[in-house]
Write a protein that holds these residues in place. Structure first.
Motif, short mmCIF file in Angstrom:
data_model
loop_
_atom_site.label_atom_id
_atom_site.label_comp_id
_atom_site.label_asym_id
_atom_site.label_seq_id
_atom_site.Cartn_x
_atom_site.Cartn_y
_atom_site.Cartn_z
N GLU A 103 -58.52 -38.12 -93.64
CA GLU A 103 -58.43 -37.18 -94.77
C GLU A 103 -57.56 -35.99 -94.41
O GLU A 103 -56.68 -35.59 -95.18
CB GLU A 103 -59.83 -36.70 -95.15
CG GLU A 103 -60.71 -37.75 -95.80
CD GLU A 103 -62.12 -37.24 -96.02
OE1 GLU A 103 -62.48 -36.96 -97.16
OE2 GLU A 103 -62.87 -37.14 -95.03
N ASP A 134 -64.01 -30.55 -107.80
CA ASP A 134 -63.45 -30.53 -106.44
C ASP A 134 -63.93 -29.29 -105.70
O ASP A 134 -64.23 -29.34 -104.50
CB ASP A 134 -61.92 -30.53 -106.49
CG ASP A 134 -61.36 -31.83 -107.04
OD1 ASP A 134 -61.72 -32.90 -106.52
OD2 ASP A 134 -60.56 -31.77 -107.99
N ARG A 175 -64.03 -32.11 -114.25
CA ARG A 175 -63.39 -33.42 -114.15
C ARG A 175 -63.57 -34.22 -115.44
O ARG A 175 -62.68 -34.97 -115.84
CB ARG A 175 -63.96 -34.17 -112.95
CG ARG A 175 -63.20 -35.43 -112.57
CD ARG A 175 -63.74 -36.00 -111.26
NE ARG A 175 -63.41 -35.14 -110.13
CZ ARG A 175 -64.22 -34.90 -109.10
NH1 ARG A 175 -65.44 -35.44 -109.08
NH2 ARG A 175 -63.84 -34.13 -108.11
N GLN A 191 -57.05 -45.13 -110.68
CA GLN A 191 -58.30 -44.90 -109.96
C GLN A 191 -58.06 -45.14 -108.47
O GLN A 191 -57.96 -46.28 -108.03
CB GLN A 191 -59.39 -45.84 -110.50
CG GLN A 191 -59.64 -45.73 -111.99
CD GLN A 191 -60.17 -44.37 -112.40
OE1 GLN A 191 -60.88 -43.71 -111.64
NE2 GLN A 191 -59.83 -43.95 -113.61
N ASP A 192 -57.93 -44.08 -107.71
CA ASP A 192 -57.65 -44.19 -106.27
C ASP A 192 -58.88 -44.76 -105.57
O ASP A 192 -59.96 -44.14 -105.59
CB ASP A 192 -57.33 -42.80 -105.72
CG ASP A 192 -56.89 -42.84 -104.25
OD1 ASP A 192 -57.04 -43.90 -103.62
OD2 ASP A 192 -56.42 -41.81 -103.76
N HIS A 194 -59.62 -44.74 -102.55
CA HIS A 194 -60.10 -43.83 -101.50
C HIS A 194 -61.18 -42.89 -102.03
O HIS A 194 -62.01 -42.40 -101.26
CB HIS A 194 -58.94 -43.03 -100.92
CG HIS A 194 -58.12 -43.80 -99.95
ND1 HIS A 194 -56.92 -43.34 -99.43
CD2 HIS A 194 -58.30 -45.01 -99.37
CE1 HIS A 194 -56.42 -44.22 -98.60
NE2 HIS A 194 -57.24 -45.25 -98.55
N ASN A 195 -61.14 -42.62 -103.35
CA ASN A 195 -62.13 -41.70 -103.92
C ASN A 195 -63.53 -42.28 -103.95
O ASN A 195 -64.51 -41.55 -104.16
CB ASN A 195 -61.71 -41.31 -105.35
CG ASN A 195 -60.51 -40.40 -105.36
OD1 ASN A 195 -60.21 -39.72 -104.39
ND2 ASN A 195 -59.79 -40.37 -106.48
N THR A 196 -63.65 -43.59 -103.77
CA THR A 196 -64.97 -44.23 -103.73
C THR A 196 -65.23 -44.91 -102.40
O THR A 196 -66.20 -45.65 -102.26
CB THR A 196 -65.09 -45.26 -104.87
OG1 THR A 196 -64.02 -46.21 -104.77
CG2 THR A 196 -65.03 -44.58 -106.23
N ARG A 202 -65.75 -36.74 -98.27
CA ARG A 202 -65.68 -36.22 -99.63
C ARG A 202 -66.10 -37.28 -100.63
O ARG A 202 -66.75 -36.98 -101.64
CB ARG A 202 -64.28 -35.70 -99.96
CG ARG A 202 -64.18 -35.07 -101.34
CD ARG A 202 -62.83 -34.45 -101.59
NE ARG A 202 -62.64 -33.22 -100.83
CZ ARG A 202 -62.98 -32.02 -101.27
NH1 ARG A 202 -63.55 -31.86 -102.46
NH2 ARG A 202 -62.76 -30.95 -100.54
N SER A 203 -65.77 -38.54 -100.37
CA SER A 203 -66.17 -39.61 -101.28
C SER A 203 -67.68 -39.74 -101.33
O SER A 203 -68.27 -39.97 -102.39
CB SER A 203 -65.55 -40.93 -100.84
OG SER A 203 -64.14 -40.87 -100.91
N ARG A 206 -69.01 -36.95 -103.40
CA ARG A 206 -68.70 -37.18 -104.81
C ARG A 206 -69.60 -38.25 -105.42
O ARG A 206 -70.09 -38.10 -106.54
CB ARG A 206 -67.23 -37.58 -104.96
CG ARG A 206 -66.78 -37.81 -106.38
CD ARG A 206 -65.27 -38.01 -106.43
NE ARG A 206 -64.58 -36.82 -105.94
CZ ARG A 206 -63.26 -36.72 -105.82
NH1 ARG A 206 -62.49 -37.74 -106.14
NH2 ARG A 206 -62.72 -35.60 -105.38
#
Length: 330
Positions: A103, A134, A175, A191-192, A194-196, A202-203, A206
């Protein structure tokens, strides 16, 4: 005439507020990944900037970490050209081999690329799509890491990026508003994955921690965390002003610091003075930790004749009588 959808209007107002007062002799540069937040920011900037008599450009950073990233980046750049940006470009970066976790490495590479793009295009500001959510996640991560007031202040709405202001116009926008704006405008965000990805801290915040807090404490928790960041940032600014004046008062002619002056400061201000002084000596901000500042403070408040204290970068600080000073090399 149909009424403008509330999320679209809110984002345009936020962008207009951020752009007002900027110099007019260069473009604003929007960083766009293709996700909902940055798409909503980009389309709002493309609408607002010309109406303020200024130009806007778009840049998308290809980190090269996923299959198809180059094609996605080109698609984002093509979309940017289609909605009216004066230029819309792709910048490719190398992430592997950088220090820190994935990250941190990706973030460092991204900001380096944005800095260089801003210089090349003579941009007067760089805009990113960080939202209120965020900010809430950033505060939670700071709490978990024991980051102290600077970490709890979260992301500033404005900071310096290689001599160019980096602006975050959407820190007061949720968001869900950026997603709603994209839906109203017929945009299809990327939809990245990496975000999940649970391997990223951070994922996990989130996907798991923040939703759990919302279920336990109610939906206002996101606003409250973001508000905490604003309040702490204001306190930090006041303490930083006090520390700057105290640092000037503590300076000795040889560049050292007066121990009696330091002893007269409250701990919160003294710690900031020592932190700022250590950075002046050449200690890297990223490597300078609470442990280093505490060791410097011990030379002031708990000195028993101990030897020099080490700082990042091979810097050593010693106390001699009533003065702190950098030790000679070697």
């Amino acid at each position: 005439m149909a009424a403008l959808a509330a999320p679209v209007a809110a984002i345009r107002v936020a962008v207009r507020h951020a752009l007002t007062g900027l110099p007019s002799d260069g473009p604003v540069l929007v960083a766009c990944s293709g996700g909902a937040d940055s798409l909503a920011l980009a389309v709002a900037t493309a609408f607002v900037a010309p109406r303020l008599g200024r130009t806007a450009a778009l840049v998308t950073v290809d980190h090269g970490l996923q299959d198809g990233s180059a094609e996605r980046a080109e698609a984002v750049a093509g979309w940017g050209r289609g909605v009216g940006f004066t230029s819309s470009t792709v910048v490719r970066v190398a992430v592997t081999g950088r220090p820190g976790g994935p990250e941190a490495a990706a973030r460092a590479a991204r900001y380096e690329a944005l800095t260089e793009a801003a210089r090349q295009q003579h941009a007067v500001a760089v805009l990113t799509g960080h939202t209120r959510d965020d900010q809430a996640e950033t505060v939670l991560l700071a709490l978990a890491r024991g980051a102290g007031p600077r970490g709890l202040a979260g992301m500033p709405a404005r900071r310096d990026l290689g001599g160019v202001p980096l602006l975050r116009p959407l820190l007061e926008i949720g968001r869900e508003q950026t997603r709603a704006a994209c839906a109203v405008l017929g945009l299809s965000p990327w939809q990245d994955p990496h975000n999940t990805d649970p391997s990223y801290s951070r994922s996990r915040v989130r996907a798991d921690l923040l939703p759990a807090l919302v279920r336990a404490l109610g939906p206002g928790v996101v606003d409250n965390l973001a508000r905490t960041a604003r309040l702490v940032a204001a306190d930090n600014a006041a303490l930083d002003e006090l520390a700057a004046a105290a640092l000037a008062a503590a300076r000795c002619p040889d560049g050292g610091l007066s121990v009696p002056v330091l002893l007269g400061l409250v701990p919160a201000v003294r710690g900031r003075v020592l932190h700022s002084w250590a950075r002046e000596l050449g200690a890297s901000p990223g490597a300078l930790s609470h442990r280093h500042v505490a060791a410097l403070d011990a030379l002031v408040t708990a000195w028993r004749g101990q030897g020099p204290t080490g700082l990042p970068g091979g810097i050593r600080v010693l106390r001699s009588a009533d003065r702190l000073s950098p030790a000679p090399p070697g």
